[in-house]
Design an enzyme around this catalytic site. Sequence first.
Site, PDB file in Angstrom:
ATOM      1  N   CYS A  89       0.352   4.817   7.015  1.00  0.00           N
ATOM      2  CA  CYS A  89      -0.311   4.622   8.320  1.00  0.00           C
ATOM      3  C   CYS A  89       0.675   3.902   9.256  1.00  0.00           C
ATOM      4  O   CYS A  89       1.101   2.767   8.958  1.00  0.00           O
ATOM      5  CB  CYS A  89      -1.595   3.818   8.149  1.00  0.00           C
ATOM      6  SG  CYS A  89      -2.644   4.496   6.834  1.00  0.00           S
ATOM      7  N   CYS A 132       0.473   0.078  10.293  1.00  0.00           N
ATOM      8  CA  CYS A 132      -0.031  -0.945   9.366  1.00  0.00           C
ATOM      9  C   CYS A 132       1.046  -1.853   8.769  1.00  0.00           C
ATOM     10  O   CYS A 132       2.041  -1.393   8.202  1.00  0.00           O
ATOM     11  CB  CYS A 132      -0.823  -0.273   8.242  1.00  0.00           C
ATOM     12  SG  CYS A 132      -1.664  -1.479   7.192  1.00  0.00           S
ATOM     13  N   CYS A 152     -16.416  -9.461   5.512  1.00  0.00           N
ATOM     14  CA  CYS A 152     -15.746  -8.158   5.313  1.00  0.00           C
ATOM     15  C   CYS A 152     -14.487  -8.351   4.497  1.00  0.00           C
ATOM     16  O   CYS A 152     -13.576  -9.069   4.922  1.00  0.00           O
ATOM     17  CB  CYS A 152     -15.337  -7.557   6.650  1.00  0.00           C
ATOM     18  SG  CYS A 152     -16.625  -7.539   7.874  1.00  0.00           S
ATOM     19  N   CYS A 169     -19.421   1.464   8.662  1.00  0.00           N
ATOM     20  CA  CYS A 169     -18.719   0.830   9.762  1.00  0.00           C
ATOM     21  C   CYS A 169     -17.484   1.691   9.985  1.00  0.00           C
ATOM     22  O   CYS A 169     -16.628   1.774   9.104  1.00  0.00           O
ATOM     23  CB  CYS A 169     -18.344  -0.592   9.351  1.00  0.00           C
ATOM     24  SG  CYS A 169     -17.203  -1.380  10.489  1.00  0.00           S
ATOM     25  N   CYS A 184     -19.506  -6.486   3.535  1.00  0.00           N
ATOM     26  CA  CYS A 184     -18.793  -5.261   3.909  1.00  0.00           C
ATOM     27  C   CYS A 184     -17.490  -5.216   3.120  1.00  0.00           C
ATOM     28  O   CYS A 184     -16.862  -6.251   2.920  1.00  0.00           O
ATOM     29  CB  CYS A 184     -18.511  -5.292   5.407  1.00  0.00           C
ATOM     30  SG  CYS A 184     -17.533  -3.886   5.967  1.00  0.00           S
ATOM     31  N   CYS A 225       0.830  -1.211   0.000  1.00  0.00           N
ATOM     32  CA  CYS A 225       0.000   0.000   0.000  1.00  0.00           C
ATOM     33  C   CYS A 225       0.862   1.258   0.000  1.00  0.00           C
ATOM     34  O   CYS A 225       1.877   1.345   0.684  1.00  0.00           O
ATOM     35  CB  CYS A 225      -0.923  -0.008   1.217  1.00  0.00           C
ATOM     36  SG  CYS A 225      -2.054   1.399   1.252  1.00  0.00           S
ATOM     37  N   ARG A 261     -18.027  -3.240  17.913  1.00  0.00           N
ATOM     38  CA  ARG A 261     -17.273  -4.469  17.617  1.00  0.00           C
ATOM     39  C   ARG A 261     -15.940  -4.483  18.356  1.00  0.00           C
ATOM     40  O   ARG A 261     -15.111  -3.569  18.188  1.00  0.00           O
ATOM     41  CB  ARG A 261     -17.034  -4.599  16.107  1.00  0.00           C
ATOM     42  CG  ARG A 261     -16.324  -5.903  15.717  1.00  0.00           C
ATOM     43  CD  ARG A 261     -16.330  -6.127  14.210  1.00  0.00           C
ATOM     44  NE  ARG A 261     -17.666  -5.946  13.688  1.00  0.00           N
ATOM     45  CZ  ARG A 261     -18.004  -5.046  12.778  1.00  0.00           C
ATOM     46  NH1 ARG A 261     -17.101  -4.272  12.237  1.00  0.00           N
ATOM     47  NH2 ARG A 261     -19.246  -4.931  12.375  1.00  0.00           N
TER      48      ARG A 261
HETATM   49  N1  SAM Z   1      -6.768   0.467   3.153  1.00  0.00           N
HETATM   50  C1  SAM Z   1      -8.051   0.588   3.692  1.00  0.00           C
HETATM   51  C2  SAM Z   1      -8.136   1.668   4.762  1.00  0.00           C
HETATM   52  O1  SAM Z   1      -7.103   2.087   5.272  1.00  0.00           O
HETATM   53  O2  SAM Z   1      -9.240   2.077   5.073  1.00  0.00           O
HETATM   54  C3  SAM Z   1      -8.612  -0.714   4.258  1.00  0.00           C
HETATM   55  C4  SAM Z   1      -7.722  -1.656   5.010  1.00  0.00           C
HETATM   56  S1  SAM Z   1      -7.087  -1.066   6.566  1.00  0.00           S
HETATM   57  C5  SAM Z   1      -5.961  -2.318   6.960  1.00  0.00           C
HETATM   58  C6  SAM Z   1      -8.467  -1.226   7.678  1.00  0.00           C
HETATM   59  C7  SAM Z   1      -8.312  -0.810   9.111  1.00  0.00           C
HETATM   60  O3  SAM Z   1      -7.626  -1.826   9.849  1.00  0.00           O
HETATM   61  C8  SAM Z   1      -7.512   0.439   9.437  1.00  0.00           C
HETATM   62  O4  SAM Z   1      -8.238   1.609   9.246  1.00  0.00           O
HETATM   63  C9  SAM Z   1      -7.193   0.245  10.899  1.00  0.00           C
HETATM   64  O5  SAM Z   1      -8.190   0.821  11.700  1.00  0.00           O
HETATM   65  C10 SAM Z   1      -7.184  -1.273  11.056  1.00  0.00           C
HETATM   66  N2  SAM Z   1      -5.811  -1.761  11.317  1.00  0.00           N
HETATM   67  C11 SAM Z   1      -4.824  -1.898  10.412  1.00  0.00           C
HETATM   68  N3  SAM Z   1      -3.688  -2.326  10.981  1.00  0.00           N
HETATM   69  C12 SAM Z   1      -3.948  -2.470  12.299  1.00  0.00           C
HETATM   70  C13 SAM Z   1      -3.160  -2.871  13.417  1.00  0.00           C
HETATM   71  N4  SAM Z   1      -1.878  -3.189  13.287  1.00  0.00           N
HETATM   72  N5  SAM Z   1      -3.747  -2.930  14.621  1.00  0.00           N
HETATM   73  C14 SAM Z   1      -5.058  -2.598  14.753  1.00  0.00           C
HETATM   74  N6  SAM Z   1      -5.843  -2.201  13.732  1.00  0.00           N
HETATM   75  C15 SAM Z   1      -5.303  -2.115  12.523  1.00  0.00           C
HETATM   76 FE1  SF4 Z   2      -2.869   1.230   3.363  1.00  0.00          FE
HETATM   77 FE2  SF4 Z   2      -2.774   0.033   5.743  1.00  0.00          FE
HETATM   78 FE3  SF4 Z   2      -3.189   2.658   5.621  1.00  0.00          FE
HETATM   79 FE4  SF4 Z   2      -5.130   0.978   4.773  1.00  0.00          FE
HETATM   80  S1  SF4 Z   2      -4.362   1.190   6.864  1.00  0.00           S
HETATM   81  S2  SF4 Z   2      -4.398   2.824   3.752  1.00  0.00           S
HETATM   82  S3  SF4 Z   2      -3.862  -0.693   3.947  1.00  0.00           S
HETATM   83  S4  SF4 Z   2      -1.329   1.552   4.947  1.00  0.00           S
END
Ligand code: SAM
Ligand code: SF4
Length: 332
Positions: free
Chosen positions: A51, A54, A91, A184, A124, A47, A256
Amino acid sequence: MNYADIHRLYQLPLFELLKQSRAAHEAHWPEREVQLCTLLSIKTGGCSEDCGYCAQSARYTTGVTAEKLMAKEDVMEKARAAKANGSTRFCMGAAWKGVREGTEKFEQVLGIVRDVSTLGMEVCVTLGELGSAEAVKLKQAGVTAYNHNIDTSPEHYPNVVTTHTFDDRLRTIRHAQDAGMSVCCGGILGLGEGTEDRLRMLEVLSSFNPQPESVPINILMPIKGTPMEENSSVDVFDLVRLIAIARIAMPRTKVRLSAGRYSLSREGQALCYYAGANSIFYGEKLLTTANPRANEDLQLLRELGLVPQSPNPALTAPEATRDQPLSPCCAS
Ligand code: SAM
Ligand code: SF4
Ligand code: DTB
């Protein structure tokens, strides 16, 4: 609910807060049901976004390798298995900044959604940023709920992500709501935020009109290689307080208990259910990290006298309250 009221709740003795959240829970959710949602990462890793929590950001070396979008047949196999295991919501997550109408990948996702929506589960997706045209197409294809988290307070967000803004997140949420999808939307505890940020996050979520249909409360899964790998862990009583406040501030919302359950004790999880959590991610894998085993979850629910929620494929999105402004499109 405004910040002052949320703060007042936060300061109550824990059992007084739980008394109030129980009352809200029993008034709106008398069935003792817990929604079981299965997650599937249909497009993993690589990606563009940064973030800081992530595993799937291409900017960090986390051991997650970038994969292509899964083939529809493979997704269907997982979706059928989820249904057979008792999940009522499926989801699908994609590690993208967002999707654009007219691209091959978006057309492929629409095809996947069309097929999954024939199975009788709520569908979802979480695909990142959406414009209004993409939102309409997803709704038409059969998406019932769009997941897009605000993750933390508007003030703390720039410390977590710099490649998009909090207002970008709000705009996508508004597009999903305008297209008639349920939203959500929740966040993560453990991103280095203070209590004020956690309460602000609940203030923003509860100010949505309509309020989110579901609010995932995640605890950071610390990922090696990300800037947040060494963050301090979240106190279980803080988690319980936040769930209780979410239940009171958003009484009709499914709250949730999301990522991070793996590290919670059975007693800790029981307290979260008592405080008002009525939905979980179910199955051994989240997107890239571990979740408790399905049979252990079912066993705990049985011991607590809770039951898996019955399916509701005809789920309709909550309606906006007419005498209040619609969800904000930006935080200022
Ligand atoms: N890329 C899209 C986005 O950012 O909306 C969808 C996938 S993203 C992985 C979905 C959500 O997973 C993130 O917004 C975050 O809240 C949660 N998430 C991701 N990594 C995480 C982590 N290491 N611990 C807890 N929640 C996490
Ligand atoms: Fe990309 Fe992870 Fe951020 Fe979603 S949460 S936008 S998958 S870096
Ligand atoms: C949400 O709030 N939590 C889920 C789902 N929405 C997409 C994702 C949790 C991801 C946990 C880290 C991982 O497995 O990579």
